[in-house]
Design a protein around this motif. Structure first.
Motif, short mmCIF file in Angstrom:
data_model
loop_
_atom_site.label_atom_id
_atom_site.label_comp_id
_atom_site.label_asym_id
_atom_site.label_seq_id
_atom_site.Cartn_x
_atom_site.Cartn_y
_atom_site.Cartn_z
N THR A 217 0.68 -1.16 -0.13
CA THR A 217 0.12 0.05 0.10
C THR A 217 0.97 1.30 0.06
O THR A 217 0.43 2.13 -0.48
N ALA A 218 1.98 1.03 0.39
CA ALA A 218 2.92 2.31 0.55
C ALA A 218 3.03 2.91 -0.95
O ALA A 218 3.32 3.95 -0.98
N VAL B 257 0.19 4.97 -1.48
CA VAL B 257 0.13 6.30 -0.73
C VAL B 257 1.15 7.15 -1.47
O VAL B 257 0.91 8.50 -1.70
N THR C 173 6.40 5.79 5.26
CA THR C 173 4.84 5.45 5.20
C THR C 173 4.76 4.06 4.89
O THR C 173 3.55 3.76 5.44
N ASP C 174 5.53 3.23 4.71
CA ASP C 174 5.36 1.99 4.53
C ASP C 174 4.82 1.12 5.89
O ASP C 174 5.54 1.25 6.90
N GLY C 175 3.67 0.70 5.84
CA GLY C 175 3.28 -0.10 6.72
C GLY C 175 2.42 0.80 7.77
O GLY C 175 1.69 0.44 8.76
N ILE C 176 2.19 2.31 7.43
CA ILE C 176 1.51 3.24 8.26
C ILE C 176 0.28 3.59 7.69
O ILE C 176 -0.03 3.71 6.59
N THR C 177 -0.95 3.19 8.61
CA THR C 177 -2.11 3.18 8.19
C THR C 177 -2.64 4.33 8.92
O THR C 177 -3.05 4.10 10.37
N ASN C 178 -3.34 5.36 8.52
CA ASN C 178 -3.92 6.64 9.20
C ASN C 178 -5.17 7.22 8.16
O ASN C 178 -4.99 7.00 7.12
N THR D 88 -2.72 8.55 4.90
CA THR D 88 -2.32 7.55 4.00
C THR D 88 -3.63 6.88 3.32
O THR D 88 -3.49 6.64 2.07
N ARG D 89 -4.94 6.58 3.98
CA ARG D 89 -6.08 6.09 3.54
C ARG D 89 -6.60 7.09 2.42
O ARG D 89 -6.99 6.67 1.33
N THR E 299 -4.40 6.79 -0.68
CA THR E 299 -4.67 5.62 -1.31
C THR E 299 -5.66 5.75 -2.33
O THR E 299 -5.42 4.93 -3.35
#
Length: 385
Positions: free
Chosen positions: A5-6, A9, A284-289, A292-293, A296
């Protein structure tokens, strides 16, 4: 493998930034007469508004290569490489038709501008053949192009029109006034951008690693690229055709240091932009907030966003012109003319306001299209847009 997902993002971030540059191009009052990176006429605010958008094209091209690698890892056969070839051809067709119409709103196509989609389309065509090679050889070819193509700047301009056009399509940005009613601008010659794509393809192998391994590795590579940029730029010997120099004050000297060449992408331009991109990708790799959503949503539908945003920016320019009292009779035409009347335009603050409004307006459309695309994998053409 699981979707990284990064990548979405990071792609989403540069897509949002990209719209700022295009709004500035078409709506900012001085944009038609002032080069935003000309230190004799620009301001720091205008310079940085332009400079930050340098991140966009190399990120698109690099991540196109990375995504191609990850796609081929699922099924690396003739059919998968043929899809890359078809996608490249579709992008070239879109560039010459739907996208160029968005640039000019000219049904007669008096102008053609070959930009980033041309470079990506042509790059994917070449990559569909190069991908047969071991990844290390793809990486070597990519690095040779990125680090070595600035040597070609010593090649003098060809006098033969056919040779000059061929050289422009593959190596050098150039403008061709074919006739009083038709002009061609080759903004993104294929080979310099292909180098970035091939390096991105090779980087795909790093994205296969677990997040806890790839994050620090990507960060080290990104920071290493930035350190190399500072070193080479300070030496002023190689890597960019425009050397930096001392200016009237420290701020403008810094701007001169950062004023690297995009057309075509110099080594130093590539190092600083890809270095910043990899640093952000790692962070941002692995960061979900929420942020970032939000990014995406844009990053999952890059071509849909790209096409739609150009039409909205151009329509915004026309609406601005009419609101300022101009009529259809005032809209200029001709080669490489966006159709903005002389004197029409808004301030830099207005540019930022329009940019934010357009990006927010695109969000629900991108969210809907992303869901529709995911829900209908049986519709083949959705893979291309």
């Amino acid at each position: 493998m699981k979707r990284v997902t990064a990548i979405d993002v990071t792609r989403g971030l540069v897509m949002v930034i990209m719209a700022l540059d295009h709004v500035r191009d078409l709506l900012h009052l001085p944009a038609m007469s002032q080069n935003p990176t000309d230190l004799t006429t620009t301001t720091p605010a205008i310079f940085m508004t332009r400079w930050v958008t340098h991140l966009c094209a190399p990120t698109f091209v690099f991540l196109s290569g990375t995504s191609a690698y990850l796609s081929l890892r699922k099924r690396n056969d003739a059919a998968a490489r043929q899809f890359l070839r078809k996608r490249g051809l579709v992008l070239l067709l879109l560039e010459l038709t739907v996208i160029n119409f968005a640039f000019w709103f000219d049904i007669h196509f008096h102008s053609l501008m070959l930009q980033v989609i041309y470079a990506i389309g042509g790059g994917l065509l070449i990559l569909s053949f190069v991908a047969k090679l071991p990844v290390k050889w793809v990486a070597i070819i990519g690095f040779v192009i990125v680090f070595g193509h600035n040597i070609l700047q010593i090649v003098p301009t060809f006098t033969d029109p056919t040779a000059r056009l061929a050289w422009a399509l593959i190596f050098r940005t150039d403008f061709f006034s074919i006739s009083p009613s038709f002009a061609l601008l080759v903004g993104y010659p294929i080979i310099p951008w292909l180098g970035i794509m091939l390096v991105g393809f090779a980087c795909g192998s790093l994205m296969e690693r677990p997040a806890e391994e790839r994050k620090p590795l990507l960060l080290r590579i990104g920071l290493g690229a930035l350190v190399l940029f500072v070193l080479l730029r300070f030496l002023n010997l190689y890597g960019d055709p425009a050397p930096w120099s001392s200016q009237k004050d420290a701020l403008f000297t810094f701007l001169s240091f950062m004023n690297v060449t995009k057309y075509p992408p110099s080594l130093l331009y590539t190092l600083v932009t890809i270095g910043l991109m990899l640093t952000f990708l790692s962070t941002t790799d692995g960061i979900t907030n929420g942020f970032t959503r939000w990014l995406t949503v844009y990053g999952k539908v890059p071509m849909f966003y790209y096409i739609l945003h150009w039409y909205l920016v151009h329509i915004s320019m026309l609406v601005m012109s009419f609101l300022q009292g101009y009529t259809w009779a005032d809209i200029p035409s001709g080669p490489l003319n966006f159709g903005r009347p002389d004197g029409a335009g808004i301030s830099l603050g207005g540019v930022y306001a329009v940019w934010i409004g357009l990006v927010l307006l695109l969000y629900p459309a991108c969210k809907w299209y992303g869901r529709y695309k995911a829900d209908h994998p049986e519709i083949g053409w959705l893979r291309y847009v």
